[in-house]
Design a protein around this motif. Sequence first.
Motif, PDB file in Angstrom:
ATOM      1  N   CYS A 109       0.420  -1.405  -0.198  1.00  0.00           N
ATOM      2  CA  CYS A 109       0.073  -0.278   0.090  1.00  0.00           C
ATOM      3  C   CYS A 109       0.802   1.128  -0.079  1.00  0.00           C
ATOM      4  O   CYS A 109       1.545   1.623   0.646  1.00  0.00           O
ATOM      5  CB  CYS A 109      -0.853  -0.234   1.509  1.00  0.00           C
ATOM      6  N   HIS A 111       0.575   4.049   1.044  1.00  0.00           N
ATOM      7  CA  HIS A 111       0.939   4.951   3.146  1.00  0.00           C
ATOM      8  C   HIS A 111       1.531   4.359   3.259  1.00  0.00           C
ATOM      9  O   HIS A 111       1.749   2.747   4.118  1.00  0.00           O
ATOM     10  CB  HIS A 111      -0.728   4.814   3.224  1.00  0.00           C
ATOM     11  N   VAL A 237     -11.173   0.365  -4.467  1.00  0.00           N
ATOM     12  CA  VAL A 237     -11.090   0.566  -2.968  1.00  0.00           C
ATOM     13  C   VAL A 237     -11.402  -0.773  -2.380  1.00  0.00           C
ATOM     14  O   VAL A 237     -12.128  -1.434  -3.518  1.00  0.00           O
ATOM     15  CB  VAL A 237     -12.284   1.520  -2.556  1.00  0.00           C
ATOM     16  N   GLU A 240     -15.803  -2.471   2.589  1.00  0.00           N
ATOM     17  CA  GLU A 240     -15.169  -2.754   4.038  1.00  0.00           C
ATOM     18  C   GLU A 240     -16.839  -3.201   5.046  1.00  0.00           C
ATOM     19  O   GLU A 240     -17.597  -3.870   5.300  1.00  0.00           O
ATOM     20  CB  GLU A 240     -14.995  -1.832   4.360  1.00  0.00           C
ATOM     21  N   ARG A 252     -12.283   1.633   1.569  1.00  0.00           N
ATOM     22  CA  ARG A 252     -10.678   2.249   1.652  1.00  0.00           C
ATOM     23  C   ARG A 252      -9.768   2.265   0.680  1.00  0.00           C
ATOM     24  O   ARG A 252      -9.756   0.972   0.065  1.00  0.00           O
ATOM     25  CB  ARG A 252     -10.602   1.069   3.000  1.00  0.00           C
ATOM     26  N   THR A 253      -9.561   3.011   0.433  1.00  0.00           N
ATOM     27  CA  THR A 253      -8.237   3.257  -0.814  1.00  0.00           C
ATOM     28  C   THR A 253      -7.498   2.610   0.403  1.00  0.00           C
ATOM     29  O   THR A 253      -6.817   2.778   1.023  1.00  0.00           O
ATOM     30  CB  THR A 253      -8.079   4.341  -1.662  1.00  0.00           C
ATOM     31  N   ASN A 256      -4.924   4.351   2.527  1.00  0.00           N
ATOM     32  CA  ASN A 256      -6.373   3.708   3.643  1.00  0.00           C
ATOM     33  C   ASN A 256      -6.926   5.702   3.944  1.00  0.00           C
ATOM     34  O   ASN A 256      -6.899   5.442   5.417  1.00  0.00           O
ATOM     35  CB  ASN A 256      -4.708   4.325   4.897  1.00  0.00           C
ATOM     36  N   LYS A 257      -7.487   5.502   3.035  1.00  0.00           N
ATOM     37  CA  LYS A 257      -8.464   7.083   3.101  1.00  0.00           C
ATOM     38  C   LYS A 257      -9.250   6.016   2.648  1.00  0.00           C
ATOM     39  O   LYS A 257     -10.059   5.536   1.960  1.00  0.00           O
ATOM     40  CB  LYS A 257      -8.040   7.788   1.902  1.00  0.00           C
ATOM     41  N   THR A 258     -10.699   6.647   3.784  1.00  0.00           N
ATOM     42  CA  THR A 258     -11.998   6.170   3.242  1.00  0.00           C
ATOM     43  C   THR A 258     -12.676   6.747   2.438  1.00  0.00           C
ATOM     44  O   THR A 258     -12.850   7.817   2.010  1.00  0.00           O
ATOM     45  CB  THR A 258     -12.558   6.583   4.805  1.00  0.00           C
ATOM     46  N   ASN A 260     -16.395   6.472   0.740  1.00  0.00           N
ATOM     47  CA  ASN A 260     -17.603   6.015   0.853  1.00  0.00           C
ATOM     48  C   ASN A 260     -17.949   6.287  -0.822  1.00  0.00           C
ATOM     49  O   ASN A 260     -17.962   7.244  -1.550  1.00  0.00           O
ATOM     50  CB  ASN A 260     -18.653   6.309   2.261  1.00  0.00           C
ATOM     51  N   SER A 286     -12.249  12.562   4.865  1.00  0.00           N
ATOM     52  CA  SER A 286     -12.657  10.741   3.753  1.00  0.00           C
ATOM     53  C   SER A 286     -13.595  11.764   2.344  1.00  0.00           C
ATOM     54  O   SER A 286     -13.048  13.044   2.082  1.00  0.00           O
ATOM     55  CB  SER A 286     -14.611  10.486   4.745  1.00  0.00           C
TER      56      SER A 286
END
Length: 293
Positions: A109, A111, A237, A240, A252-253, A256-258, A260, A286
């Motif tokens: 990842c 991140h 993504v 989840e 989640r990418t 580690n970004k949310t 939606n 987000s």
Amino acid sequence: RGYITIIEGCDKFCSYCVVPFTRGKERSRTSESVLAEARQMADRGYTEIQLLGQNVNSYKDPEGKRSFAELLAAVGEVPGIRRVRFTTSHPRDFGRDIIEAIDAVPTLCDHVHLPVQSGSDRVLGAMQRLYTREQYLERIAWMKSAKREISITSDVIVGFPGETEEDFQLTLSLLDEVGYDSIFTFKYSPRPNTPSLALEDAIPDDEKARRLEVLMVRQKEIQIARYRKYIGTISEVMVEGRNESRGQWIGRTSQNKTLNFTAPEAAAPKAGTYVPVRATVSFPNSLLGEMVV
């Protein structure tokens, strides 16, 4: 998701941290045992693995077969694994080879969580963090020169004993210089059995609270600008779950970004799958988007 614990303890005796006193001496598992568990998790259908440790990048293979960066790459090459994360890193032990591995292995990842705690060398010395601001920024430069855009997050403490207003301003300037995607912020408070108990905690709690508020406002401004640039981009993504009240899927990418998103009923995804999503709206913490079909 699969989770692997590589390091059970930590021997970096930062003066405010209670972990070495509660978890004991740092110890590492063999890379072969980690890889065996990763393969087992993949065989059971897990697609994301996170390597965990209080200071994960100080990993030392007891058999001397792999460095931490080599272990990361090897886990990322296990068939069936789509994503590999790791946390938490200590700047002193963070090598350039980790960034080279992220660039070379797509499943790693993009991140990195790299706690800094303070932007002041004087405070870093009092914390016994074992690196300087310049050394920390050198590691940030490695990330920013990577082929892939790496999301950078961190931890910051305000109000450490002896922290002056000048020290605090240096921390604020570090936020501007790095441009973190997010940070975890804390007010200093004494912890049992830590060396910082011997320091005079002369900063009033209301001043600590003021500095924390200023810090969070500055970081929010940075995050608003950083998240806004993702509008219109498409990210893969991991699904989840679903928020029924909002009619949105939770994703989640790799960074580690949310993110939606909404999706047509006929193409509704399942939890644990990976789908492309175009970001259409940004928030400070987000993104919101639409599944690309």
